[in-house]
Design a protein around this motif. Structure first.
Motif, short mmCIF file in Angstrom:
data_model
loop_
_atom_site.label_atom_id
_atom_site.label_comp_id
_atom_site.label_asym_id
_atom_site.label_seq_id
_atom_site.Cartn_x
_atom_site.Cartn_y
_atom_site.Cartn_z
N ILE A 26 -16.81 17.35 7.89
CA ILE A 26 -15.58 17.52 7.12
C ILE A 26 -14.43 16.94 7.92
O ILE A 26 -14.12 17.42 9.02
N SER A 27 -13.81 15.89 7.41
CA SER A 27 -12.73 15.23 8.13
C SER A 27 -11.52 16.15 8.22
O SER A 27 -11.15 16.83 7.26
N LYS A 28 -10.91 16.16 9.39
CA LYS A 28 -9.69 16.94 9.59
C LYS A 28 -8.50 16.19 9.01
O LYS A 28 -8.43 14.97 9.07
N GLN A 29 -7.56 16.93 8.48
CA GLN A 29 -6.36 16.31 7.93
C GLN A 29 -5.53 15.74 9.06
O GLN A 29 -5.23 16.41 10.04
N SER A 30 -5.18 14.47 8.95
CA SER A 30 -4.38 13.84 9.99
C SER A 30 -2.89 14.06 9.75
O SER A 30 -2.47 14.48 8.67
N ILE A 31 -2.10 13.80 10.77
CA ILE A 31 -0.65 13.96 10.65
C ILE A 31 -0.11 12.83 9.78
O ILE A 31 -0.34 11.66 10.07
N PRO A 32 0.61 13.14 8.70
CA PRO A 32 1.08 12.08 7.82
C PRO A 32 2.10 11.19 8.52
O PRO A 32 2.91 11.67 9.31
N PRO A 33 2.03 9.90 8.26
CA PRO A 33 3.01 9.00 8.86
C PRO A 33 4.40 9.24 8.31
O PRO A 33 4.56 9.80 7.23
N LYS A 34 5.41 8.83 9.06
CA LYS A 34 6.79 9.03 8.63
C LYS A 34 7.09 8.15 7.41
O LYS A 34 6.56 7.05 7.26
N LYS A 35 7.94 8.69 6.54
CA LYS A 35 8.40 7.97 5.35
C LYS A 35 7.24 7.50 4.48
O LYS A 35 7.23 6.39 3.95
N LEU A 36 6.23 8.37 4.36
CA LEU A 36 5.09 8.03 3.50
C LEU A 36 5.51 8.09 2.04
O LEU A 36 6.12 9.05 1.59
N LYS A 37 5.22 7.04 1.30
CA LYS A 37 5.56 6.99 -0.11
C LYS A 37 4.31 6.72 -0.93
O LYS A 37 3.55 5.81 -0.62
N LEU A 38 4.12 7.52 -1.97
CA LEU A 38 2.99 7.32 -2.87
C LEU A 38 3.47 6.51 -4.07
O LEU A 38 4.15 7.03 -4.95
N THR A 39 3.16 5.22 -4.07
CA THR A 39 3.52 4.37 -5.20
C THR A 39 2.43 4.47 -6.27
O THR A 39 1.44 5.18 -6.10
N GLN A 40 2.58 3.75 -7.37
CA GLN A 40 1.60 3.77 -8.47
C GLN A 40 1.34 5.20 -8.92
O GLN A 40 0.21 5.67 -8.95
N GLU A 41 2.41 5.89 -9.28
CA GLU A 41 2.32 7.33 -9.59
C GLU A 41 1.29 7.63 -10.67
O GLU A 41 0.53 8.59 -10.55
N ARG A 42 1.23 6.81 -11.70
CA ARG A 42 0.29 7.07 -12.79
C ARG A 42 -1.15 7.04 -12.28
O ARG A 42 -1.97 7.89 -12.62
N LYS A 43 -1.47 6.05 -11.43
CA LYS A 43 -2.82 5.93 -10.89
C LYS A 43 -3.14 7.09 -9.95
O LYS A 43 -4.26 7.61 -9.93
N VAL A 44 -2.13 7.51 -9.17
CA VAL A 44 -2.31 8.65 -8.25
C VAL A 44 -2.64 9.91 -9.03
O VAL A 44 -3.60 10.63 -8.70
N LEU A 45 -1.88 10.18 -10.06
CA LEU A 45 -2.11 11.39 -10.86
C LEU A 45 -3.45 11.33 -11.58
O LEU A 45 -4.13 12.35 -11.74
N ASP A 46 -3.85 10.14 -12.00
CA ASP A 46 -5.14 9.99 -12.67
C ASP A 46 -6.29 10.27 -11.71
O ASP A 46 -7.27 10.93 -12.08
N ILE A 47 -6.18 9.80 -10.47
CA ILE A 47 -7.20 10.07 -9.46
C ILE A 47 -7.30 11.56 -9.19
O ILE A 47 -8.40 12.13 -9.14
N LEU A 48 -6.17 12.23 -9.06
CA LEU A 48 -6.17 13.67 -8.82
C LEU A 48 -6.79 14.43 -10.00
O LEU A 48 -7.51 15.41 -9.81
N GLN A 49 -6.50 13.96 -11.21
CA GLN A 49 -7.06 14.60 -12.41
C GLN A 49 -8.58 14.44 -12.44
O GLN A 49 -9.31 15.40 -12.74
N LYS A 50 -9.06 13.25 -12.13
CA LYS A 50 -10.50 13.00 -12.15
C LYS A 50 -11.21 13.83 -11.07
O LYS A 50 -12.30 14.38 -11.29
N LEU A 51 -10.61 13.94 -9.89
CA LEU A 51 -11.21 14.74 -8.83
C LEU A 51 -11.23 16.22 -9.20
O LEU A 51 -12.18 16.93 -8.88
N SER A 52 -10.20 16.67 -9.87
CA SER A 52 -10.15 18.07 -10.30
C SER A 52 -11.24 18.35 -11.33
O SER A 52 -11.90 19.40 -11.30
#
Length: 221
Positions: A26-52
């Motif tokens: 089980i991979s450990k959660q890494s420290i998020p890089p500074k100023k991380l931005k999640l672009t392509q919001e629709r695709k991001v939400l779709d991936i989260l929906q499919k995983l759920s």
């Protein structure tokens, strides 16, 4: 190096990479890089929906579901992992190493064998969701039986519900299932209960030109 093979009932056949799980990490959660931005919001939400919905998916299954380039999906998954929105499990089998992506609040596989089951259920999910009308899905967990899938869909005679069992090598098929997915077709033909539907890892993964319904068989002894 050639493709992995196995002798089934005196016949040498191509083996599935997901037939037997050996270990997982089980991979450990890494420290998020500074100023991380999640672009392509629709695709991001779709991936989260499919995983759920599916509970666990490999990268290839997400690529198939999103009709996107693998590099694009991988970048989003890494960012979601950094943000703590998903988890990652690395699994070793007899033939390969693969990753499962799981939503942050999802249940982790109990062992590598169960991770292999989830991987194949995820492949089936990614195919069925694209092709089957009014498709719904859930993963069945029980202390008394291995992890199973359940799909509800619109069949020829109305709403149908199938329980899907994915016996890994050496495991006994569950009697309550409607569809069995064995590592190889040869194992499926030998071990599937009479009158039940069956297919194999190899057929689901390799016969990409055929509709899913043409990759599911029924054998009457």
């Amino acid at each position: 190096m050639g493709l992995p093979s196995i002798n089934i009932a005196g016949k040498l056949v191509e083996d599935s990479a997901f037939a037997v799980g050996r270990s997982m990490f089980i991979s450990k959660q890494s420290i998020p890089p500074k100023k991380l931005k999640l672009t392509q919001e629709r695709k991001v939400l779709d991936i989260l929906q499919k995983l759920s919905m599916a509970e666990a998916l490999m990268t290839n299954s997400l690529v198939r579901l999103n009709r996107s380039y693998r590099t694009s999906i991988e970048k989003i998954l890494v960012k979601l992992l950094h943000e703590g929105l998903i988890k990652n499990v690395c699994v070793a089998t007899e033939h390969t190493i693969f990753k499962l992506w799981i939503s942050a609040d999802g249940k982790l596989p109990r062992n590598a064998q169960e991770a292999c089951r989830l991987a194949i259920l995820g492949i089936f999910f990614s195919l069925a969701k694209k092709e089957i009308p009014n498709f719904q899905w859930r993963v069945i967990r029980s202390n008394k039986s291995p992890i199973l899938g359940e799909m509800t869909f619109e069949g020829k005679n109305g709403s149908e519900k199938w329980v899907i069992d994915v016996p890994r090598r050496g495991e006994k098929p569950q009697e309550k299932a409607h569809l069995y997915i064995f590592p190889t077709l040869e194992e499926a033909i030998i071990q599937s209960p009479n009158g039940k539907k069956f297919t194999s890892d190899i057929i689901l993964i390799k016969d990409s030109s055929k509709p899913l319904k043409e990759r599911i068989f029924e054998y009457n002894n």
